[in-house]
Design an enzyme around this catalytic site. Structure first.
Site, mmCIF file in Angstrom:
data_model
loop_
_atom_site.group_PDB
_atom_site.id
_atom_site.type_symbol
_atom_site.label_atom_id
_atom_site.label_comp_id
_atom_site.label_asym_id
_atom_site.label_seq_id
_atom_site.Cartn_x
_atom_site.Cartn_y
_atom_site.Cartn_z
ATOM 1 N N LYS A 1 0.839 -1.206 0.000
ATOM 2 C CA LYS A 1 0.000 0.000 0.000
ATOM 3 C C LYS A 1 0.868 1.247 0.000
ATOM 4 O O LYS A 1 0.612 2.210 -0.730
ATOM 5 C CB LYS A 1 -0.940 -0.007 1.219
ATOM 6 C CG LYS A 1 -2.057 -1.038 1.099
ATOM 7 C CD LYS A 1 -2.821 -1.265 2.401
ATOM 8 C CE LYS A 1 -3.806 -2.418 2.233
ATOM 9 N NZ LYS A 1 -4.509 -2.794 3.459
ATOM 10 N N GLN B 1 -4.551 -1.265 9.620
ATOM 11 C CA GLN B 1 -4.447 -2.625 9.081
ATOM 12 C C GLN B 1 -4.971 -3.633 10.103
ATOM 13 O O GLN B 1 -4.626 -3.583 11.284
ATOM 14 C CB GLN B 1 -2.981 -2.929 8.718
ATOM 15 C CG GLN B 1 -2.771 -4.225 7.984
ATOM 16 C CD GLN B 1 -3.409 -4.266 6.591
ATOM 17 O OE1 GLN B 1 -3.544 -3.245 5.930
ATOM 18 N NE2 GLN B 1 -3.786 -5.444 6.140
ATOM 19 N N ASP C 1 -11.142 2.558 4.037
ATOM 20 C CA ASP C 1 -11.474 1.134 3.973
ATOM 21 C C ASP C 1 -12.981 0.916 3.829
ATOM 22 O O ASP C 1 -13.418 -0.177 3.473
ATOM 23 C CB ASP C 1 -11.031 0.438 5.268
ATOM 24 C CG ASP C 1 -9.722 -0.310 5.112
ATOM 25 O OD1 ASP C 1 -9.452 -0.809 4.014
ATOM 26 O OD2 ASP C 1 -8.979 -0.385 6.111
#
Ligand code: GUN
Length: 281
Positions: free
Chosen positions: A54, A98, A121
């Site tokens: 990422k 994460q 997200d």
């Protein structure tokens, strides 16, 4: 092999190139450059790989990237404090924590602490609720990537029977709603589903998102079905999906490979979500 490949690597590369171009224009005009904060807590090896990918892509398109690596012993309070700081930082448009988080931290509490407008997200209940009701929302990256690749190859969705195998908040539930929103008839299957094979065999579109290597086999797939494999399972012989690619490719009309299918699109859609958040500034 009968099926055509849905080439996620290529489609994602096109998305990344177009975001990169847009960021160059933003910079040339002296406008606000999108900033993405990625928070990694602990030493989970897969998480480290994902976060590394990422970060790399973020830099490649010219975003400002802020990586916060915290020790596995981080308390919930410390993490919530960091999120509060990031929520109030104007340089940051997107915040990604994460998962999974260490067990002393309540994941729901952390996800709910992220400002919905910075939730790249799409995991915050406000974004999930808006997605389900069809209101403007940040869509989770993997489901958004699946819709993107289906559209990139002009796959018909309206009126089709889509069978989603897996009911996670990250993939199964949101992709079911996105497909429903496009007028598919959607069935969600899971570990307690009786006669899974018989249901999957009815599908025009199969989305496999369960995390069980090669569990969708050729005998479970209708001739001509479109098969989307979300699985990323690390086995001794390498990465494999939830679909038995070799067998299923003989009956499906379209299929995503693993690797090189849905995975690259997930990252591309993360960049897209961060760009869209940044453009609202
Ligand atoms: N862990 C596994 N997949 C994801 C994802 O899409 N986002 C975050 N934040 N963590 C994950």
């Amino acid at each position: 092999m009968k099926a055509h490949i849905l080439d996620g690597k290529k489609v994602a590369a096109d998305v990344v190139a177009s975001i990169k171009k847009e960021v160059e224009e933003i910079k040339a005009q002296g406008k606000h450059v999108p900033g993405l904060a990625v928070v990694l807590v602990g030493e989970n090896p897969a998480s480290k790989v994902y976060v590394g990918q990422k970060e790399k892509k973020c830099k490649e398109v010219g975003f400002n990237s802020f990586l916060h690596k915290l020790p596995a012993s981080t308390t919930e309070e410390e993490l919530l404090k960091l999120i509060d700081t990031l929520n109030n930082d104007r340089a940051i448009d997107g915040i990604l924590v994460q998962l999974p988080l260490p067990e002393q931290i309540n994941t729901d509490k952390v996800l709910m602490a992220i400002a919905p407008s910075k939730d790249v997200d799409g995991f915050h209940p406000v974004n999930m609720g808006n997605l389900v009701t069809g209101l403007p929302a940040v869509h989770p990256c993997t489901p958004k990537g699946i819709m993107y690749i289906l559209d990139a190859y002009n796959i018909d969705i309206e009126g089709k029977h889509a069978v989603v195998v897996g009911r996670s908040n990250i993939v199964g539930k949101p992709i079911a709603h996105l497909l429903l929103d496009r007028n598919a008839t959607v069935t969600i299957c899971h570990s307690r589903t009786k006669d899974l094979a018989a249901i999957v065999r009815q599908a025009d579109i199969v989305v496999a998102a369960v995390g069980r290597p090669r569990m969708i086999t050729a005998s479970m797939v209708k001739e001509g079905a479109v098969v989307i494999d979300v699985g990323i399972n690390r086995l001794e012989d390498g990465l494999v999906g939830d679909v038995d690619f070799e067998g299923v490719a003989e009956v499906a009309s379209w299929i995503t490979p693993v690797p090189g299918g849905v995975g690259p699109l997930t990252i591309a859609m993360l960049l897209q979500n961060a760009l869209e958040a940044g453009l609202k500034k």
